[in-house]
Motif scaffolding. Sequence first.
Motif, short mmCIF file in Angstrom:
data_model
loop_
_atom_site.label_atom_id
_atom_site.label_comp_id
_atom_site.label_asym_id
_atom_site.label_seq_id
_atom_site.Cartn_x
_atom_site.Cartn_y
_atom_site.Cartn_z
N ALA A 22 -29.26 2.64 28.92
CA ALA A 22 -28.11 1.77 29.22
C ALA A 22 -27.78 1.77 30.72
O ALA A 22 -27.36 0.75 31.26
N GLY A 23 -27.98 2.90 31.42
CA GLY A 23 -27.64 2.95 32.85
C GLY A 23 -28.79 2.52 33.74
O GLY A 23 -28.69 2.58 34.96
N GLY A 24 -29.91 2.08 33.16
CA GLY A 24 -31.08 1.71 33.95
C GLY A 24 -31.27 0.20 34.00
O GLY A 24 -30.30 -0.56 33.96
N ASP A 25 -32.54 -0.22 34.04
CA ASP A 25 -32.82 -1.64 34.18
C ASP A 25 -33.12 -2.32 32.85
O ASP A 25 -32.94 -3.52 32.70
N PHE A 26 -33.65 -1.56 31.92
CA PHE A 26 -33.96 -2.13 30.60
C PHE A 26 -33.94 -1.00 29.58
O PHE A 26 -33.95 0.18 29.94
N HIS A 237 -37.05 -7.10 35.55
CA HIS A 237 -35.82 -6.51 35.01
C HIS A 237 -35.14 -5.71 36.11
O HIS A 237 -35.77 -4.85 36.71
N TYR A 238 -33.87 -6.01 36.32
CA TYR A 238 -33.09 -5.26 37.31
C TYR A 238 -31.69 -5.11 36.76
O TYR A 238 -31.00 -6.11 36.50
N ARG A 239 -31.30 -3.89 36.51
CA ARG A 239 -29.96 -3.58 35.99
C ARG A 239 -29.57 -4.45 34.79
O ARG A 239 -28.55 -5.14 34.82
N GLN A 240 -30.39 -4.44 33.80
CA GLN A 240 -30.17 -5.15 32.52
C GLN A 240 -30.15 -6.67 32.68
O GLN A 240 -29.72 -7.38 31.78
N ARG A 241 -30.61 -7.17 33.84
CA ARG A 241 -30.72 -8.63 33.99
C ARG A 241 -32.19 -9.00 34.06
O ARG A 241 -32.98 -8.27 34.65
N VAL A 242 -32.50 -10.16 33.50
CA VAL A 242 -33.89 -10.62 33.50
C VAL A 242 -33.98 -11.86 34.39
O VAL A 242 -33.14 -12.75 34.29
N HIS A 243 -34.97 -11.89 35.26
CA HIS A 243 -35.19 -13.09 36.08
C HIS A 243 -36.68 -13.21 36.38
O HIS A 243 -37.46 -12.36 35.93
N ASP A 244 -37.09 -14.26 37.13
CA ASP A 244 -38.53 -14.46 37.29
C ASP A 244 -39.00 -14.45 38.74
O ASP A 244 -40.02 -15.04 39.07
#
Length: 350
Positions: A22-26, A237-244
């Motif tokens: 939970a405190g990481g990226d995924f 994946h960066y701090r529970q956010r997904v982008h491309d």
Amino acid sequence: MELCLYTPGLGYYSAGQRKFGAGGDFVTAPEITPLFGGCLAHSACAVLESIGGGDILEFGAGSGQLAIDLLGELQGSGCLPGRYLILERSAELRQRQQQALQEQLPQLLDRVSWIDGLPDAGFRGIMLANEVLDAMAVERFQWDGRAISLFHVCCEDDAFQWHQQQSLDEAATAAESLARRCQLPAGYISELNVALPAWLRSVAARLEQGLLLLIDYGYPRHEYYHPQHSSGTLLCHYRQRVHDDPFLWPGLQDITAHVDFTAVAEAALAADLEVSGYTTQAFFLLDCGLDDLLQQGGPTDSTHYMQLAQQAKTLILPGEMGERFKCIGLTRGLTTAVPGFRMQDDRHRL
Ligand SMILES: C[S@@+](CC[C@H](N)C(=O)[O-])C[C@H]1O[C@@H](n2cnc3c(N)ncnc32)[C@H](O)[C@@H]1O
């Protein structure tokens, strides 16, 4: 991708920040719940018993949580492997795994060893990799209807940029053959795990008898290279956010691509393994007794039970991990069905 993920001291998996949970990226399945390791233990136990005992080898053990849950459950059912080997590329993660096992499972630490390369031929038992294939560096390509260009990365005006180039190397040749076979439309962008066949060949060469279990997000080839996925599956994946955008925060964010499970099956057959099962994570876990494990976790403590039930839902619901994640079982010399693959057989989709 290779440099961003694995450069010693700088790469995403090689440097010190917190990645999983939970405190990481995924969040990966073992980080969500011990039910995942409990189910894998059920399958592992049946395989180990059917071959008269053996070892377990885990690739890319992350925080070490799966090893802890799996070994704990196998101990409880009197089905411990002779040895639990971990092959981890990242020295930093290896250290973290050692510390976690020392703290949470000290009584079994003498069975666990970290290895620097594949074991010698003659391995008997289970080899497993959860979310490891998606972390292998892929080649990105574009098909213009006649030829392939590969995406390279250059640095211009102090910023990373894509640089597309046609070539005749192994990656471009493999991508062209894929584009023609899948009849990709012009302009189609996707990626290819060029290292996969060689990796599987060398792993298979060590497996004398047992199961290689691979779990990851991905599709059969006809879905992977579908017109709807015309810009590929490369994600960050960066701090529970997904982008491309893989050029953001190099070394600080995860970069991943989905797995082509048809390619996995083809590489396995070429390496003389049997494809014994392919199914969704939901069916795999249900066939491994997820319901029973959940019942064992309750019902005397209803708060704990509610938490476990919520975690189980995350693992199996179609909108969560249940259908996105697939399990493939590659075997050699097994005569009994592998638990996990008996409830639903999706091999015809590969
Ligand atoms: C997304 S993480 C998954 C971690 C863990 N299996 C889990 O489920 O939480 C990917 C892991 O695979 C490792 N890895 C990547 N390629 C590998 C390889 N060829 N051999 C062994 N480990 C590898 C990474 O260092 C990292 O530990």
